[in-house]
Design an enzyme around this catalytic site. Sequence first.
Site, short mmCIF file in Angstrom:
data_model
loop_
_atom_site.label_atom_id
_atom_site.label_comp_id
_atom_site.label_asym_id
_atom_site.label_seq_id
_atom_site.Cartn_x
_atom_site.Cartn_y
_atom_site.Cartn_z
N ALA A 238 0.84 -1.20 0.00
CA ALA A 238 0.00 0.00 0.00
C ALA A 238 0.87 1.24 0.00
O ALA A 238 2.04 1.21 0.40
CB ALA A 238 -0.93 0.00 1.22
N ASP A 239 0.27 2.33 -0.44
CA ASP A 239 0.95 3.62 -0.36
C ASP A 239 -0.10 4.69 -0.08
O ASP A 239 -1.23 4.60 -0.58
CB ASP A 239 1.69 3.95 -1.65
CG ASP A 239 2.61 5.16 -1.46
OD1 ASP A 239 3.55 5.06 -0.65
OD2 ASP A 239 2.37 6.19 -2.10
N THR A 240 0.26 5.66 0.72
CA THR A 240 -0.66 6.74 1.10
C THR A 240 0.02 8.08 0.91
O THR A 240 1.19 8.24 1.29
CB THR A 240 -1.11 6.58 2.57
OG1 THR A 240 -1.78 5.33 2.71
CG2 THR A 240 -2.07 7.70 2.96
N SER B 242 -3.61 3.82 -1.95
CA SER B 242 -3.72 2.77 -2.94
C SER B 242 -3.25 1.46 -2.33
O SER B 242 -2.23 1.42 -1.64
CB SER B 242 -2.89 3.10 -4.18
OG SER B 242 -2.96 2.05 -5.13
#
Length: 201
Positions: free
Chosen positions: A77-79, A114
Amino acid sequence: MKDSQPVIYLASQSSRRKQLLKQAGIVFTPLSGSIDETPKKNELPQDYVVRVALEKAHYGWSTVKEQALASMPVLAADTTVVLDNKILGKPTDNYHAYETLRALSGRTHQVMSSVAVSHDGHIDTVLSVTRVQMARLCDQQIKRYISSGESEGKAGSYAIQGLGATLIKRIEGSYSGVMGLPLYETTILLKKFAIANLLPD
């Protein structure tokens, strides 16, 4: 989940993502390693956050194959925090954190998270976008928050799960997404990879 055996790998060292997966009852094994998360020139925030999550998932699956680990889906995930279509990354120092929070003060920004899952040649992704309205902050409030140390290493220079919650007036979307892993979207994505018992049928 009833079964205590891991069902996925987590390609992240984030304590918040580990906490959220445990909250959801998803048993995981963490993978070490990292990728270059530098935004590309003129890359849109949405494209950036999706790309980074996908690259993390690809990297994680490559690690599984190279180390001949048990075959389980890899979750990554990436934020990122976005204001006026610009990415607000992690602060480099206290002054950077101050400038970021001053820019966010009294305004609504977006938090894009995401999630990507890779397994056995198949990869899928989902994007969560949450609108966050920050209260109007005076200099004293900003400096007091920064002095707590909580802004260090946080995209947007705040953490909604901690003292930073006192700075937030309203959110529209996923609270867990603002923390770094939108659980609703994550469980639906994992169900596509036949991870059982995450959601009722």
